[in-house]
Design a protein around this motif. Structure first.
Motif, PDB file in Angstrom:
ATOM      1  N   GLY A  31      27.714  -0.640 -26.017  1.00 42.03           N
ATOM      2  CA  GLY A  31      26.759  -0.686 -24.967  1.00 42.03           C
ATOM      3  C   GLY A  31      27.313  -0.519 -23.512  1.00 42.03           C
ATOM      4  O   GLY A  31      26.635   0.092 -22.681  1.00 42.03           O
ATOM      5  N   ALA A  35      26.203   2.392 -20.965  1.00 34.15           N
ATOM      6  CA  ALA A  35      25.622   2.064 -19.756  1.00 34.15           C
ATOM      7  C   ALA A  35      26.437   2.581 -18.592  1.00 34.15           C
ATOM      8  O   ALA A  35      25.799   3.081 -17.651  1.00 34.15           O
ATOM      9  N   ASP A  39      25.112   5.098 -15.756  1.00 31.27           N
ATOM     10  CA  ASP A  39      25.073   4.995 -14.428  1.00 31.27           C
ATOM     11  C   ASP A  39      25.665   6.058 -13.478  1.00 31.27           C
ATOM     12  O   ASP A  39      25.740   5.862 -12.378  1.00 31.27           O
ATOM     13  N   ASN A  83      35.126   3.617 -21.942  1.00 26.21           N
ATOM     14  CA  ASN A  83      34.543   2.733 -20.832  1.00 26.21           C
ATOM     15  C   ASN A  83      35.479   2.624 -19.696  1.00 26.21           C
ATOM     16  O   ASN A  83      35.001   2.931 -18.536  1.00 26.21           O
TER      17      ASN A  83
END
Length: 140
Positions: A31, A35, A39, A83
């Motif tokens: 997640g 995200a 963004d 990430n």
């Protein structure tokens, strides 16, 4: 190759993997990079530099953890690598926008263009002084 994978998928080792935290931890953790990738389309105005740097550091630390833990958790490593990349990209966007003129370029003006020229400023001062002198003469 597909038959080898299907054979493994039916084995007790596969069931053990899919019911372990080595699988569900990274799946739940995806997640964060999803995200962060979403963004990347948002305006730079809403990027938090503090949170972005914290998430980038967090992902880099846990990339190392995923690599060092035995057995190696490649799914967790891929999650944190994604990430970290997304957060570092966000960090670049934040620094460019707030510190290297990205905000001015986006609005189409620069601080130099917005400031009045010395001649224009001098002319306004002279006009203000003359107006004050005339006002002083008219009140006498």
């Amino acid at each position: 190759m597909a038959s080898t994978f299907l054979h493994w998928l039916r084995s007790p080792a596969a069931r053990e993997y899919f019911f372990s935290t080595h699988f569900w931890g990274p799946v739940a953790n995806w997640g964060l990079p999803l995200a962060a990738i979403a963004d990347l389309r948002k305006d730079e105005e809403v990027i938090s530099g503090t949170m972005t740097s914290a998430l980038a550091a967090y992902s880099m630390v846990f990339m190392r953890f995923a690599w060092r833990v035995q057995p190696r958790n490649y799914l967790l490593f891929a999650c944190h690598a994604t990430n970290a990349t997304a957060q570092l990209t966000q960090g670049y966007r934040f620094v460019n926008y707030w510190h290297y003129g990205g905000k001015d370029a986006k609005t189409g003006s620069t601080a130099i263009e917005a400031a009045p020229t010395p001649d224009a400023a001098k002319g306004k001062i002279v006009e203000a002084v003359k107006a004050a002198q005339e006002e002083g003469r008219s009140t006498k």
